[in-house]
Motif scaffolding. Structure first.
Motif, PDB file in Angstrom:
ATOM      1  N   UNK A 296     -14.530  34.952   5.284  1.00 18.51           N
ATOM      2  CA  UNK A 296     -14.238  36.212   5.963  1.00 18.51           C
ATOM      3  C   UNK A 296     -13.768  35.934   7.381  1.00 18.51           C
ATOM      4  N   UNK A 297     -12.596  36.482   7.705  1.00 10.74           N
ATOM      5  CA  UNK A 297     -12.014  36.333   9.037  1.00 10.74           C
ATOM      6  C   UNK A 297     -11.855  37.713   9.660  1.00 10.74           C
ATOM      7  N   UNK A 298     -12.375  37.894  10.868  1.00 13.17           N
ATOM      8  CA  UNK A 298     -12.185  39.154  11.578  1.00 13.17           C
ATOM      9  C   UNK A 298     -11.098  38.995  12.628  1.00 13.17           C
ATOM     10  N   UNK A 299     -10.265  40.022  12.772  1.00  8.71           N
ATOM     11  CA  UNK A 299      -9.217  40.011  13.780  1.00  8.71           C
ATOM     12  C   UNK A 299      -8.990  41.417  14.302  1.00  8.71           C
ATOM     13  N   UNK A 300      -7.951  41.577  15.114  1.00 10.05           N
ATOM     14  CA  UNK A 300      -7.670  42.878  15.695  1.00 10.05           C
ATOM     15  C   UNK A 300      -8.109  42.944  17.150  1.00 10.05           C
ATOM     16  N   UNK A 301      -7.908  44.081  17.770  1.00 14.33           N
ATOM     17  CA  UNK A 301      -8.204  44.235  19.192  1.00 14.33           C
ATOM     18  C   UNK A 301      -9.674  44.016  19.502  1.00 14.33           C
ATOM     19  N   UNK A 302     -10.566  44.610  18.695  1.00 12.46           N
ATOM     20  CA  UNK A 302     -12.006  44.472  18.959  1.00 12.46           C
ATOM     21  C   UNK A 302     -12.429  43.011  18.919  1.00 12.46           C
ATOM     22  N   UNK A 303     -11.986  42.291  17.898  1.00 15.11           N
ATOM     23  CA  UNK A 303     -12.350  40.876  17.763  1.00 15.11           C
ATOM     24  C   UNK A 303     -11.766  40.041  18.893  1.00 15.11           C
TER      25      UNK A 303
ATOM     26  N   UNK B  60     -11.246  41.079  22.011  1.00 16.87           N
ATOM     27  CA  UNK B  60     -11.939  41.381  23.269  1.00 16.87           C
ATOM     28  C   UNK B  60     -13.326  40.756  23.310  1.00 16.87           C
ATOM     29  N   UNK B  61     -14.053  40.809  22.201  1.00 16.97           N
ATOM     30  CA  UNK B  61     -15.427  40.271  22.168  1.00 16.97           C
ATOM     31  C   UNK B  61     -15.576  39.304  20.993  1.00 16.97           C
ATOM     32  N   UNK B  62     -14.843  38.195  20.974  1.00 17.00           N
ATOM     33  CA  UNK B  62     -14.880  37.273  19.837  1.00 17.00           C
ATOM     34  C   UNK B  62     -16.260  36.657  19.599  1.00 17.00           C
ATOM     35  N   UNK B  63     -16.985  36.367  20.690  1.00 16.59           N
ATOM     36  CA  UNK B  63     -18.310  35.778  20.538  1.00 16.59           C
ATOM     37  C   UNK B  63     -19.274  36.727  19.850  1.00 16.59           C
ATOM     38  N   UNK B  64     -19.204  37.978  20.218  1.00 16.96           N
ATOM     39  CA  UNK B  64     -20.060  39.001  19.611  1.00 16.96           C
ATOM     40  C   UNK B  64     -19.754  39.157  18.130  1.00 16.96           C
TER      41      UNK B  64
ATOM     42  N   UNK C 274     -19.646  36.811   9.038  1.00 15.54           N
ATOM     43  CA  UNK C 274     -18.299  36.462   9.481  1.00 15.54           C
ATOM     44  C   UNK C 274     -18.174  34.946   9.608  1.00 15.54           C
ATOM     45  N   UNK C 275     -17.166  34.367   8.972  1.00 15.56           N
ATOM     46  CA  UNK C 275     -16.956  32.918   9.039  1.00 15.56           C
ATOM     47  C   UNK C 275     -16.104  32.522  10.240  1.00 15.56           C
ATOM     48  N   UNK C 276     -15.044  33.307  10.512  1.00 16.88           N
ATOM     49  CA  UNK C 276     -14.139  33.007  11.623  1.00 16.88           C
ATOM     50  C   UNK C 276     -13.748  34.281  12.338  1.00 16.88           C
ATOM     51  N   UNK C 277     -13.291  34.113  13.574  1.00 18.55           N
ATOM     52  CA  UNK C 277     -12.690  35.211  14.323  1.00 18.55           C
ATOM     53  C   UNK C 277     -11.331  34.749  14.808  1.00 18.55           C
ATOM     54  N   UNK C 278     -10.300  35.543  14.527  1.00 23.51           N
ATOM     55  CA  UNK C 278      -8.948  35.241  14.985  1.00 23.51           C
ATOM     56  C   UNK C 278      -8.686  36.056  16.243  1.00 23.51           C
TER      57      UNK C 278
ATOM     58  N   UNK D  76      -5.086  27.324  16.856  1.00 20.96           N
ATOM     59  CA  UNK D  76      -5.218  28.045  18.111  1.00 20.96           C
ATOM     60  C   UNK D  76      -5.794  29.439  17.936  1.00 20.96           C
ATOM     61  N   UNK D  77      -6.690  29.828  18.840  1.00 20.07           N
ATOM     62  CA  UNK D  77      -7.241  31.172  18.835  1.00 20.07           C
ATOM     63  C   UNK D  77      -8.300  31.436  17.783  1.00 20.07           C
ATOM     64  N   UNK D  78      -8.734  30.398  17.057  1.00 20.83           N
ATOM     65  CA  UNK D  78      -9.709  30.586  15.985  1.00 20.83           C
ATOM     66  C   UNK D  78     -11.115  30.247  16.475  1.00 20.83           C
ATOM     67  N   UNK D  79     -12.016  31.198  16.359  1.00 28.05           N
ATOM     68  CA  UNK D  79     -13.423  30.999  16.724  1.00 28.05           C
ATOM     69  C   UNK D  79     -14.229  30.811  15.452  1.00 28.05           C
TER      70      UNK D  79
END
Length: 205
Positions: free
Chosen positions: A145-152, A154-158, A165-169, A195-198
């Motif tokens: 599961x990868x989350x992305x978008x404006x919310x992710x 702005x607060x990727x750590x959260x 959630x496995x990753x945040x883009x 790049x940009x992957x948490x």
């Protein structure tokens, strides 16, 4: 209702619509200027044979003018299709237009995606994304599961702290998302190159 059919209808307009969204997504540009690599030096290897990708627009059900076309996901869909063609099946599900009888559990059991990308445009909709992630992991625990978008962005750590959630883009994923799929499926699996992957460390943090 699956939007993969609508992608064909709007296919010629995907990139035509993009300039309209430039100002709305200026925040993305800020995060992607330097192709941030938050996890350089923190190697994490994930190897999977990804054959099916599901892209979800996590938004409340709307009607009429309340419903907006998830342009960012259409652009991502187009990027993935350009990169992988028919080698990977890609579907787009917009929760904003599903009727009251729609059950995500049944949809997932039927489709069984190997990886799901969930986009959330604002924090007010984050609960929808979190709920969808929990449902996915409960039914298909091996699905990434990868989350992305404006919310992710702005607060990727959260967002990354969510156990489902496995990753945040962070930022626009039209380049980084296909790159991540390539590394996981055909490369050495070292996602720290993307790049940009948490992502979480071995302790799940």
């Amino acid at each position: 209702i699956m939007l993969n059919a609508q992608v064909k209808t709007y296919g010629s307009d995907v990139f035509a619509l993009r300039p309209v969204m430039q100002s709305d997504q200026s925040l993305f540009r800020e995060f992607q200027k330097d192709r941030l690599r938050e996890n350089v030096g923190k190697q994490k290897i994930i190897k999977r044979d990804i054959k099916k990708i599901l892209l979800i627009n996590a938004a409340p059900r709307g009607t009429g003018r309340d419903v907006r076309i998830p342009v960012a996901l259409y652009n991502l869909y187009a990027s993935l299709r350009k990169k992988f063609g028919d080698n990977i099946e890609i579907k787009l599900l917009d929760l904003a237009i599903e009727d009251q009888n729609f059950k995500l559990e049944d949809y997932l059991s039927n489709e069984k995606p190997d990886l799901t990308g969930i986009s959330t445009t604002c924090s007010a909709y984050s609960g929808i994304a979190d709920s969808a992630s929990a449902t996915i992991k409960n039914i298909l625990p091996e699905t990434l599961i990868v989350h992305g978008g404006i919310h992710a962005s702005v607060v990727p750590g959260e967002v990354a702290a969510n156990p489902y959630v496995d990753f945040v883009m962070r930022g626009e994923g039209e380049i980084a998302f296909p790159e991540a799929i390539e590394v996981i499926t055909h490369g050495d699996g070292d996602i720290s190159k993307v790049g940009g992957l948490w992502y979480k460390n071995p302790k799940g943090e």
